[in-house]
Design an enzyme around this catalytic site. Structure first.
Site, PDB file in Angstrom:
ATOM      1  N   LYS A 167       0.691  -1.046  -0.021  1.00  9.77           N
ATOM      2  CA  LYS A 167       0.102   0.019  -0.099  1.00  9.77           C
ATOM      3  C   LYS A 167       0.796   1.317   0.079  1.00  9.77           C
ATOM      4  O   LYS A 167       1.906   1.174   0.669  1.00  9.77           O
ATOM      5  CB  LYS A 167      -0.894   0.158   1.401  1.00  9.77           C
ATOM      6  CG  LYS A 167      -1.786  -1.133   1.279  1.00  9.77           C
ATOM      7  CD  LYS A 167      -2.942  -1.049   0.078  1.00  9.77           C
ATOM      8  CE  LYS A 167      -4.003  -2.053   0.407  1.00  9.77           C
ATOM      9  NZ  LYS A 167      -5.033  -2.129  -0.838  1.00  9.77           N
ATOM     10  N   ASP A 196      -0.253   0.169  -4.261  1.00  7.91           N
ATOM     11  CA  ASP A 196      -1.785   0.379  -4.562  1.00  7.91           C
ATOM     12  C   ASP A 196      -2.309   1.600  -3.563  1.00  7.91           C
ATOM     13  O   ASP A 196      -1.911   1.529  -2.341  1.00  7.91           O
ATOM     14  CB  ASP A 196      -2.515  -0.874  -3.948  1.00  7.91           C
ATOM     15  CG  ASP A 196      -4.263  -0.694  -3.623  1.00  7.91           C
ATOM     16  OD1 ASP A 196      -4.582   0.300  -4.300  1.00  7.91           O
ATOM     17  OD2 ASP A 196      -4.824  -1.850  -3.660  1.00  7.91           O
ATOM     18  N   GLU A 222      -1.476   1.309  -8.666  1.00  8.12           N
ATOM     19  CA  GLU A 222      -3.151   0.932  -8.511  1.00  8.12           C
ATOM     20  C   GLU A 222      -4.185   1.668  -7.839  1.00  8.12           C
ATOM     21  O   GLU A 222      -3.724   2.217  -7.051  1.00  8.12           O
ATOM     22  CB  GLU A 222      -3.270  -0.523  -7.839  1.00  8.12           C
ATOM     23  CG  GLU A 222      -4.702  -1.238  -7.859  1.00  8.12           C
ATOM     24  CD  GLU A 222      -4.709  -2.636  -7.175  1.00  8.12           C
ATOM     25  OE1 GLU A 222      -5.689  -2.798  -6.483  1.00  8.12           O
ATOM     26  OE2 GLU A 222      -3.949  -3.251  -7.474  1.00  8.12           O
ATOM     27  N   GLU A 248     -11.386  -2.459  -9.257  1.00  7.40           N
ATOM     28  CA  GLU A 248     -12.119  -2.954  -8.113  1.00  7.40           C
ATOM     29  C   GLU A 248     -13.449  -2.245  -7.852  1.00  7.40           C
ATOM     30  O   GLU A 248     -14.049  -2.779  -6.974  1.00  7.40           O
ATOM     31  CB  GLU A 248     -11.262  -3.197  -7.016  1.00  7.40           C
ATOM     32  CG  GLU A 248     -10.770  -2.046  -6.505  1.00  7.40           C
ATOM     33  CD  GLU A 248      -9.839  -2.094  -5.287  1.00  7.40           C
ATOM     34  OE1 GLU A 248     -10.347  -2.206  -4.081  1.00  7.40           O
ATOM     35  OE2 GLU A 248      -8.714  -2.419  -5.714  1.00  7.40           O
ATOM     36  N   ASP A 271     -13.404  -7.329  -9.992  1.00  7.18           N
ATOM     37  CA  ASP A 271     -13.859  -8.241  -8.683  1.00  7.18           C
ATOM     38  C   ASP A 271     -14.949  -9.005  -9.033  1.00  7.18           C
ATOM     39  O   ASP A 271     -16.238  -8.251  -9.373  1.00  7.18           O
ATOM     40  CB  ASP A 271     -13.938  -7.197  -7.583  1.00  7.18           C
ATOM     41  CG  ASP A 271     -13.923  -8.108  -6.515  1.00  7.18           C
ATOM     42  OD1 ASP A 271     -14.610  -9.320  -6.466  1.00  7.18           O
ATOM     43  OD2 ASP A 271     -13.489  -7.690  -5.216  1.00  7.18           O
ATOM     44  N   HIS A 298      -9.189  -8.516  -8.609  1.00  4.95           N
ATOM     45  CA  HIS A 298      -9.337  -8.129  -7.343  1.00  4.95           C
ATOM     46  C   HIS A 298     -10.051  -8.975  -6.370  1.00  4.95           C
ATOM     47  O   HIS A 298     -11.066  -9.339  -6.728  1.00  4.95           O
ATOM     48  CB  HIS A 298      -9.955  -6.691  -7.008  1.00  4.95           C
ATOM     49  CG  HIS A 298     -10.132  -6.134  -5.669  1.00  4.95           C
ATOM     50  ND1 HIS A 298     -11.203  -6.281  -5.088  1.00  4.95           N
ATOM     51  CD2 HIS A 298      -9.059  -5.624  -4.981  1.00  4.95           C
ATOM     52  CE1 HIS A 298     -10.881  -5.762  -3.832  1.00  4.95           C
ATOM     53  NE2 HIS A 298      -9.743  -5.454  -3.686  1.00  4.95           N
TER      54      HIS A 298
END
Length: 362
Positions: A167, A196, A222, A248, A271, A298
């Site tokens: 992250k 992300d 991301e 996602e 997702d 995802h």
């Protein structure tokens, strides 16, 4: 074969540890909403969706109250017909959000039922391309101290992962750059590394961040900004100089079409539990293929491994640590950087319903 029974359930699944990202804050549990369908011959299929802590009750109610009468007595084999029946049945108050999560769970159960009746694993029933899918460990680790982040990485390497996502979206870009630099040094120059941001940045902030992270040769950045800003994503791809993964939080085929056609994404990332289910995931996969784009995913890795194994443009499967493996019989198999789509009929997930009953939502 007519659908004779539908059971929907809602659970609060505690996480092994509290997780965090730049947008959702601390996550102590996730909500699991399951669907079980039975046809006239007694064959069954199961599907599910999830949230990161809120909204699961609405998803459950939509399935139990509104989708049930649209499905009972209908031919379970007519999946496209049933998808359209659900979509238009809920359209006026739907077109996204809980509606798409509810449809996704039912659609997954219908595909599981179909593949089980065929006696085939889902990835073969969908066409079958390659059961070995590259997989990465998706960390939810924004607030981890650096030493904890690196220990988590070593644990994932020991489990067979050969690609890692971390992250970003700390209070300052300098902090993000320092953490990514430490991760790159820890993993080595050529190891596949993704980051992300969970929609943390404005478009201009995302462009600055992409440029600042360029030296680390990332596979992708991301969700750099909110999914609603299609033109902003196109600017980030054009001016940031990094491959971009997003999807996602896109809940329809049409949202993916807009993002892809605008040039706002390099790695489309649906997702299966919120984009409309297996039916729509596969349409997104083929749409991406038509634009010569690699597909990632995802969540829901135990199901999604089948979907990526069925298409030629699969890139990486995301594997998340949401704790669901405690409630299923055979968690995802990972071998030296690859997830292996199982040969069990259907999607192959066998839930421990007795264990789940202990975490049923009030």
């Amino acid at each position: 074969m007519p659908i004779t029974a539908l059971q929907a359930d809602h659970y609060l699944v505690p996480l092994p540890e509290v997780l965090s990202d730049s947008t959702h804050g601390e996550i102590a549990h996730f909500e699991l909403v399951t669907v079980r369908l039975r046809d006239q011959d007694g064959a069954e299929g199961a599907g599910y969706s999830y949230t990161v802590g809120a909204g699961g009750g609405a998803v459950h109610a939509l399935i139990d109250r509104d989708l049930r009468p649209l499905l009972l007595g209908q031919d379970a084999g007519r999946i496209e017909f049933l998808w359209q029946r659900m979509w238009w049945g809920l359209h006026y108050g739907g077109r996204g959000g809980p509606t798409c999560l509810a449809i996704s769970a039912v659609d997954m159960a219908l595909w599981d039922l179909r593949a089980r009746r065929l006696g085939q694993p889902l990835w073969r029933a969908l066409g079958g391309h390659d059961p070995r899918v590259r997989v990465y460990a998706g960390g939810i680790d924004l607030q981890f101290p650096l030493d904890r982040l690196l220990r988590q990485t070593d644990d994932n390497l020991a489990k067979g992962f050969r690609a890692i996502k971390m992250k970003v979206g700390r209070p300052t870009l300098r902090e993000d750059v320092e953490r990514v630099r430490a991760m790159r040094a820890h993993l080595g120059a050529d190891f596949p590394l993704m980051v992300d941001a969970n929609m943390r940045w404005s478009v201009d902030e995302a462009i600055r961040a992409c440029r600042a992270l360029a030296e680390f040769q990332l596979v992708w950045v991301e969700e750099p900004t909110i999914p609603d800003d299609v033109a902003g994503h196109a600017r980030i791809v054009r001016d940031g100089g990094q491959p971009i993964a997003t999807g996602e939080n896109l809940h329809t085929l049409y949202e993916f079409k807009q993002m892809i056609a605008a040039g706002g994404v390099t790695f489309p990332e649906p997702d299966v539990t919120n984009c409309g289910g297996v039916t729509v995931f596969m349409k997104i996969a083929h749409l991406a293929e038509a634009f010569n784009l690699p597909l990632t995913s995802h969540g829901a890795h135990d199901v999604t491994v089948h979907l990526l194994a069925a298409v030629p443009n699969a890139s990486y499967l995301e594997a998340h640590g949401f704790g669901l493996e405690r409630f299923i019989a055979a968690p995802l198999a990972i071998e030296d950087g690859y997830a292996i789509a199982p040969e069990r009929p259907g999607h192959g997930i066998e839930f421990d319903w007795d264990a789940l009953a202990r975490v049923r939502a009030p």
